[in-house]
Every structure is written in C-alpha cells, then in structure tokens.
Design an enzyme around this catalytic site. Sequence first.
Site, PDB file in Angstrom:
ATOM      1  N   SER A   1      27.553  40.426  34.580  1.00 10.56           N
ATOM      2  CA  SER A   1      28.000  39.128  34.103  1.00 10.56           C
ATOM      3  C   SER A   1      28.484  39.231  32.653  1.00 10.56           C
ATOM      4  O   SER A   1      29.447  39.928  32.375  1.00 10.56           O
ATOM      5  CB  SER A   1      26.866  38.110  34.273  1.00 10.56           C
ATOM      6  OG  SER A   1      27.329  36.799  34.147  1.00 10.56           O
TER       7      SER A   1
ATOM      8  N   ASP B   1      31.876  35.931  44.723  1.00  9.25           N
ATOM      9  CA  ASP B   1      31.520  35.452  43.384  1.00  9.25           C
ATOM     10  C   ASP B   1      32.474  34.317  42.998  1.00  9.25           C
ATOM     11  O   ASP B   1      33.688  34.514  42.931  1.00  9.25           O
ATOM     12  CB  ASP B   1      31.614  36.595  42.372  1.00  9.25           C
ATOM     13  CG  ASP B   1      30.994  36.259  41.024  1.00  9.25           C
ATOM     14  OD1 ASP B   1      30.898  35.065  40.684  1.00  9.25           O
ATOM     15  OD2 ASP B   1      30.609  37.201  40.305  1.00  9.25           O
TER      16      ASP B   1
ATOM     17  N   HIS C   1      27.572  35.518  42.799  1.00 10.37           N
ATOM     18  CA  HIS C   1      27.421  36.123  41.483  1.00 10.37           C
ATOM     19  C   HIS C   1      26.139  36.940  41.372  1.00 10.37           C
ATOM     20  O   HIS C   1      26.038  37.837  40.533  1.00 10.37           O
ATOM     21  CB  HIS C   1      27.441  35.023  40.412  1.00 10.37           C
ATOM     22  CG  HIS C   1      27.442  35.553  39.018  1.00 10.37           C
ATOM     23  ND1 HIS C   1      28.432  36.391  38.540  1.00 10.37           N
ATOM     24  CD2 HIS C   1      26.570  35.387  37.982  1.00 10.37           C
ATOM     25  CE1 HIS C   1      28.175  36.709  37.285  1.00 10.37           C
ATOM     26  NE2 HIS C   1      27.049  36.117  36.927  1.00 10.37           N
TER      27      HIS C   1
END
Length: 338
Positions: free
Chosen positions: A129, A284, A313
């Site tokens: 991330s 995602d 995600h």
Amino acid sequence: MSDYKIFSLGDIVLQCGLRIPDAKLAYKTYGTLNAAKNNVIVYPTWYSGQHYENEWLIGEDKALDPRKYFIIVPNMFCNGLSSSPSNTPAPYGKARFPNATAYDNVRMQWRLVTELFGIEQIALVTGWSMGALQTFHWGALYPEMVERILPFQGTSKCSRHNFVFLEGVKAALTADAAFRDGWYDVQPEKGLRAAARVYAGWGLSQTFYREKLDLEKLGYATLEDFLVGFWEGWLLSKDANNLLGMLWTWQNGDISDNEIYKGDFVKALSSIRAKAIVMPCKTDLYFPPEDSEFEVKHMPNAELRVVDSIWGHFAGGPGTSPVDIEVLDKALRELLAS
C-alpha cells in the site's frame, strides 16, 4: 520498554517549505548486518501501520528471513512513532504539523540507512500500500543503490480516482464537531467511526462481501459486527491528525514530483533500474492492475504479476488470506534469489 529505536534527524526542511524541528525517525531492525553490508532489506510501513504491523512477512520460515537478511523497517512520518502531529510539541504539533511527502520520508530513510549503518547497497525494498509508494520512490530516487523492488497493492503515483476515495475518508473524519479543525483534546470518535465505514466499502472487494468472507473466514457474527469490530476497531486505535497527515502524503504521492524529475512521470519510472516484480491484486479497488500495467510498461527491468484473489486491497496483507501471503512470499523468495 519500546521495541524500536529513534534516529535523530535534527531540524529538517520538507518539500512544502516548512520545518520539523528536532525530527525523529523511529525504526526497528531484524537480523544482523553482514560484514559486506549487502544483505539489506528496507521494508517501509503502510497507512496508519507501525513497524510491528509489518512483521507478518518477517520470520525464519519466510522470504524475509532475519537469519539471512538485515531487515530495516522505518516508520513513516505521522504514524505516531516517527515525528507526527500527536508527538510534536507546539508550535508544530497537532493541526500545525507540516505536510510530508513520500519523497520526504524516503530521503530521511536514506539518511538512516547511510549515516547510521554505512550501507551503500540495498538488496531489496518492498512494501504494501503506502509502503509500495515508498518502495517506488526508493527505486526512482536511488537507482544505483537499490538492486530489487517488490511493491504490492500500491502505485508510484496517486490516481485521480484514488484521490477522490480519500476525500470521502477525510470528509467523514473532519465532519465531527469534536474534531475542532484538528485542535481536539479528545479523539473525534464519531468522525473516526464514520471514516472507517467509508473505508469498509473499498478495502475489500465486492466478491469478498458477496461470498461473506467476513463471516466465513474472519469469524464475525454479522456484517454489522464486521463493520464495528474490524473497521471501526482499526481506526479508533489511531490519532485523527496522524491519519490526516498520512492521508495527505498518500494523496500527494508521485515519484516524479521532485527536483530530480520535475513532474516527468515516465522519466521517473524509466529511471528505476532495480529488478522489479510489481504485484497488484485484480480486485483491488484502490490500485487496479491497469495502473501497474502503465508503470511496468515504462520500467526497464520489471515484471507485472497480478494476484488472482477476491481479498481486494488486503490480498497478501496482514492477518487476512494465507493463500495470498504464500503467493507474495514465493515472489519475494524468487526475486531475492535472482
């Protein structure tokens, strides 16, 4: 006793033109630096995460094996351990904490690596991330130093769609009257809970919810139980100004937004010499594979591997799908062996 150390940066000037006086970079290391100083892995933290929340990929049974590698986990600015709104004294604390970019973070991480440890080569930089955002920055800012990168579920530049999602999180948090424009004495709980509900619709895929993995795999009793226990529980443990500071860093992430590349995004991507495996997840909602396809197209030594998962995600992320974590670990092993 804390399980991390502090690297004192002194007074630093950020890209925004403001200073952090007596800035601090919190970090933890795993393993031992070898004599040649060539067994180094840098593994930056993610949005709201602290070093211990990176440990799901570190272990003697993992690719990131501390018996073999010297793993450095630097904490991002605004995460509550490194210099942050919550721990910086007036006049720069709370709502006055200056905006720090990913570029600012990685420049200071470079100082940690070089000044404290005397390291000149990095075997691998990896991260999830916002950790992936920092991973791309390492590759672009220090192309001769970084040998390999594996960014997963993250991009080198915040997309317009991703920016809009984050505006929803920000609006929900700051709408709480208790927020008081960042000058609160008590955390704005209603705002944090509202922001968590916004996040809940994006962090995991439509198929995840359709197949009720929150109940079947994570053990929650109902959907509402999941929203309260997982999502609200996560954000209620954080400081609101810290979250907003990292959110700004996320929204303004761009490996070309600096004096080196002057906004030329393709040039910045093309400068990454490191052997790279870029790993988005096909479901995602923040960082779709199309963004990674563009990046890999312009990186000279990169491979795109799309993770086939319905965990969105969180595919390969902490405390979620063991199968996806195995896929990620296998890719890390392969890249480190190359």
